[in-house]
Scaffold this active site. Structure first.
Site, PDB file in Angstrom:
ATOM      1  N   HIS A 319       0.757  -1.333   0.011  1.00  0.00           N
ATOM      2  CA  HIS A 319      -0.110   0.098   0.049  1.00  0.00           C
ATOM      3  C   HIS A 319       0.739   1.177   0.077  1.00  0.00           C
ATOM      4  CE1 HIS A 319       0.924   1.001   4.247  1.00  0.00           C
ATOM      5  NE2 HIS A 319       0.655  -0.465   4.593  1.00  0.00           N
ATOM      6  N   CYS A 337       3.745  -4.717   6.413  1.00  0.00           N
ATOM      7  CA  CYS A 337       3.317  -4.199   5.134  1.00  0.00           C
ATOM      8  C   CYS A 337       4.570  -3.925   4.254  1.00  0.00           C
ATOM      9  CB  CYS A 337       2.296  -3.316   5.103  1.00  0.00           C
ATOM     10  SG  CYS A 337       0.837  -3.589   5.969  1.00  0.00           S
TER      11      CYS A 337
END
Length: 389
Positions: A319, A337
């Site tokens: 992301h 992430c």
């Protein structure tokens, strides 16, 4: 005197013969005659039988209903449900057997009526009723991918049940995969409520996949039965693979084996193994233009990030994190992430398909196999061992 006695004996004998003839004789058509001239017809030679038999209980819903005649031909067969609706069936070419051609309903009563003509020209009939099995419970079954979608080359086929399956082998035997290109693969149970099929290697690009889960009427165990069959047909898209070696701080995207794009990234913190981006092969599971991230343990809640592609139910996404721009391409500082600059995150997001593989290496954290999407986190032999067959 002698002559008179002879005449008397002859008359007596004639009288006895007349009495015998009056007691019984045989008619011209073979029927037996009784005194007074009455005739008893010979019984019809044709015999109609049905399976299930009349008054049968707990009949399996997949069992075909058959009506047969011996020494004759069927002239009419009707099988109806409790509402009077006819069940489809087919008569054999020689008109001696009728077989139903559709599944029966759970916990229903059916009635059959059959007529036939024997080889002797005499008609016969048969009627009867039976009842099908009543499940202890009915189970919803879902298939993924759904119809008419295009997915990535690592996408598994997933069959999920709303309750636990005990008869796993029976379920697998009712599942069928058909591909436009020959593909080696296997079913594997990830839990009592989920069985997946994955290819040995990534799907060939452009493959069309048809899946049939003909589970209606299959005993799942414990009296549970599926509500209906389910099917799907989908297509495999282009071959695109994300490869991240975490120490390099780069996310490389390959198309058909060649480098397509390369983005600077920041991965899970190197200093805390629990925050490492875990090693293993994952798949893009969801695509969210805007996603909310919460982790009170690490002091953040309601954090909004753009262009988020989930690749693990352990909590990992690719992301945008413009707030971490200073470390992107330089240091691993995320909580697991893969952080990208906003423009790069949008560019990758637009190129990604659900089911694209994401290969992570270089981390100290091993594969997380607690997810319901962990098909590529075990070896091929270990995957095959998950089959019930």
């Amino acid at each position: 005197m002698i002559e008179r006695r002879t005449v008397f004996k002859a008359a007596l004998a004639a009288g006895a013969a007349t009495m015998a003839a009056a007691c019984t004789s045989t008619s011209e058509d073979g029927g037996a005659q009784t005194g007074g001239g009455a005739t008893t017809e010979a019984p019809p030679v044709a015999v109609i039988t049905a399976e299930p038999a009349a008054n049968a209980k707990n009949v399996p819903v997949l069992q075909p209903v058959t009506v047969k005649v011996a020494q004759g031909t069927l002239t009419e067969v009707k099988l109806t449900n409790a509402d009077g609706k006819a069940v489809e069936g087919k008569l054999s070419d020689d008109k001696t057997t009728w077989t139903s051609s559709e599944s029966l309903g759970y916990d229903k009563t059916y009635t059959y009526t059959a007529s036939a003509t024997g080889t002797d020209g005499k008609p016969v009939t048969l009627t009867g009723s039976f009842a099908t099995l009543k499940p202890a419970s009915t189970v919803r079954v879902t298939l993924n991918p759904t119809d008419d979608v295009t997915v990535g080359v690592a996408m598994p086929v997933s069959v999920k049940f709303t309750s636990a399956v005990k008869n796993k082998a029976a379920v697998e035997r009712a599942l069928k995969i058909e591909t436009s290109t020959e593909v080696e693969g296997s079913w594997g149970w990830l839990s009592d409520q989920q069985v997946d099929w994955r290819p040995k290697e990534y799907w060939p690009a452009g493959t069309t996949v048809k899946v049939e889960a003909k589970l209606y009427g299959v005993d799942l165990g414990g009296g549970a039965y599926p509500r209906a069959d389910v099917t799907t047909e989908f297509k495999i898209g282009r071959n695109q693979v994300v490869k991240i070696h975490t120490p390099d701080h780069r996310m490389n995207v390959y198309r058909n084996g060649s480098l397509f794009k390369s983005y600077p990234c920041s991965n899970g913190k190197d200093a805390d193994v629990n925050l490492n981006t875990p090693n293993g092969t994952y798949i893009i599971m969801t695509k969210e233009p805007s996603a909310i991230f919460d982790n009170a343990r690490y002091g953040y809640t309601n954090v909004n990030k753009k262009w988020a592609c989930r690749f693990s139910n352990h909590g990992e996404f690719i992301h945008e994190n413009q707030d971490n721009a200073a470390n992107i391409g330089r240091a691993n500082t995320s909580h697991g992430c893969v952080n990208l600059l906003e423009a790069d995150a949008k560019n990758y997001f637009d190129s990604a398909l659900i089911g694209d593989p994401v290969e992570i290496t270089g981390s100290r954290l091993g594969p997380v196999v607690t997810s319901d999407v962990m098909d590529w986190l075990v070896s091929w032999s270990a995957w095959q061992a998950k089959s019930a067959l």
